[in-house]
Design an enzyme around this catalytic site. Structure first.
Site, short mmCIF file in Angstrom:
data_model
loop_
_atom_site.label_atom_id
_atom_site.label_comp_id
_atom_site.label_asym_id
_atom_site.label_seq_id
_atom_site.Cartn_x
_atom_site.Cartn_y
_atom_site.Cartn_z
N CYS A 13 28.58 35.23 31.89
CA CYS A 13 28.71 35.62 33.29
C CYS A 13 27.75 34.84 34.18
O CYS A 13 27.85 34.90 35.39
CB CYS A 13 28.47 37.11 33.48
N CYS A 37 33.85 32.95 40.38
CA CYS A 37 33.78 34.37 40.73
C CYS A 37 32.46 34.99 40.28
O CYS A 37 31.81 35.71 41.03
CB CYS A 37 34.97 35.11 40.12
N CYS A 38 32.05 34.69 39.03
CA CYS A 38 30.77 35.22 38.54
C CYS A 38 29.60 34.67 39.34
O CYS A 38 28.64 35.38 39.62
CB CYS A 38 30.58 34.88 37.07
N CYS A 62 33.07 43.73 34.51
CA CYS A 62 33.99 44.01 35.60
C CYS A 62 35.34 44.46 35.05
O CYS A 62 35.78 44.01 33.97
CB CYS A 62 34.18 42.76 36.45
N CYS A 91 38.07 41.88 33.94
CA CYS A 91 37.66 40.94 32.88
C CYS A 91 37.18 41.66 31.63
O CYS A 91 36.54 41.06 30.76
CB CYS A 91 36.56 40.02 33.41
#
Ligand code: SF4
Length: 254
Positions: free
Chosen positions: A238, A129-130, A212, A215
């Site tokens: 990240c 995702c990062c 985010c 998170c």
């Protein structure tokens, strides 16, 4: 005027990597005893085409202010992962307007609809995702630049204990400039007070490090300021910053 000494081999030019290393060394020597503002201004003069990368997080307003009082037209890159707190988006707009930033570039990832259509990738694979929402868009946005300014500081972690003002980014060869490398938390707070800069609203609600929304969680008194990032997970980075080819955690301000 800075003169960058380069050891040119007989009959030829130095290799790009050698030239870059010598350039960074010369910049660190030249600015070793200078202020953060002088380092930032020196980078704009001597390090090529530069962008400030800002998360508009807990401490970001310091560098944004330094840049704005130097040159409001310099590029500022903000990565909107589309998973940020609403407070961050509102703060970004307010700070940008207040400082008069004239070259703000808001970056969003391509391919989110394909690779994370329901926005749940962070629940299954935070690294992926990062990479999708942060690392790749940033590297793409930095393509036209010779270097970028970060808010990293020595006190933030062991991997940053020897952080210099100028360094070469592993893997890309770009120059990274860390004007606040030697600042302590008190210096950040004092700069904000003296310049009457607005705080990110989540700081007062227990978020000393802001990423985010899914998170990031509040931090209890006595906890590491970054304990709220990816809480309950082994992940602590990240992917924006690299040390020795590995991704490392970003701290309060990427
Ligand atoms: S911090 Fe979380 S939501 Fe944001 S890009 Fe990384 S995994 Fe995704």
């Amino acid at each position: 005027m800075l003169h960058l000494a380069q050891k040119t081999p007989p009959g030829g030019s130095p290799s790009p990597s050698l030239a870059q290393a010598e350039k960074v060394q010369a910049l660190n020597t030249r600015y070793r005893h200078h202020s953060a503002t002088a380092v930032l201004q020196g980078a704009l003069k001597n390090a090529g085409k530069i962008a400030l990368v800002s998360s508009f997080g807990a401490e970001s307003v310091v560098l944004l202010h330094m840049l704005a009082v130097t040159d409001k037209t310099q590029p500022v890159i903000f990565i909107d992962t589309e998973m940020l707190f609403t407070e961050t988006l509102v703060y970004q707009t307010e700070v940008s307007e207040r400082l008069g930033l004239q070259n703000l570039r808001i970056i969003r990832a391509d391919g989110v609809a394909t690779h994370d259509p329901d926005g749940t990738l962070h629940q299954r694979d935070t690294d992926a995702c990062c990479a999708l929402r942060k690392t790749r868009p940033l590297q793409q946005a930095l393509t036209p630049f010779d270097g970028w300014i970060t808010g990293r500081k020595r006190f933030q972690s062991g991997t940053r204990a020897a952080l210099d003002f100028f360094e070469i980014e592993d893997g890309t060869g770009r120059i990274k400039i860390n004007p606040l490398a030697h600042w302590a938390p008190e210096d950040v707070a004092a700069y904000m007070d003296e310049n009457r800069l607005p705080r990110h609203p989540l700081v007062a609600r227990g978020y000393p490090s802001i990423g985010c929304s899914p998170c990031t969680s509040p931090v209890a008194p006595g906890e590491d300021p970054r304990a709220g990032r990816w809480r309950q997970q082994t992940k602590d980075e990240c992917g924006i910053h690299f040390v020795d080819g590995k991704m490392v955690r970003t701290g309060a301000n990427a």
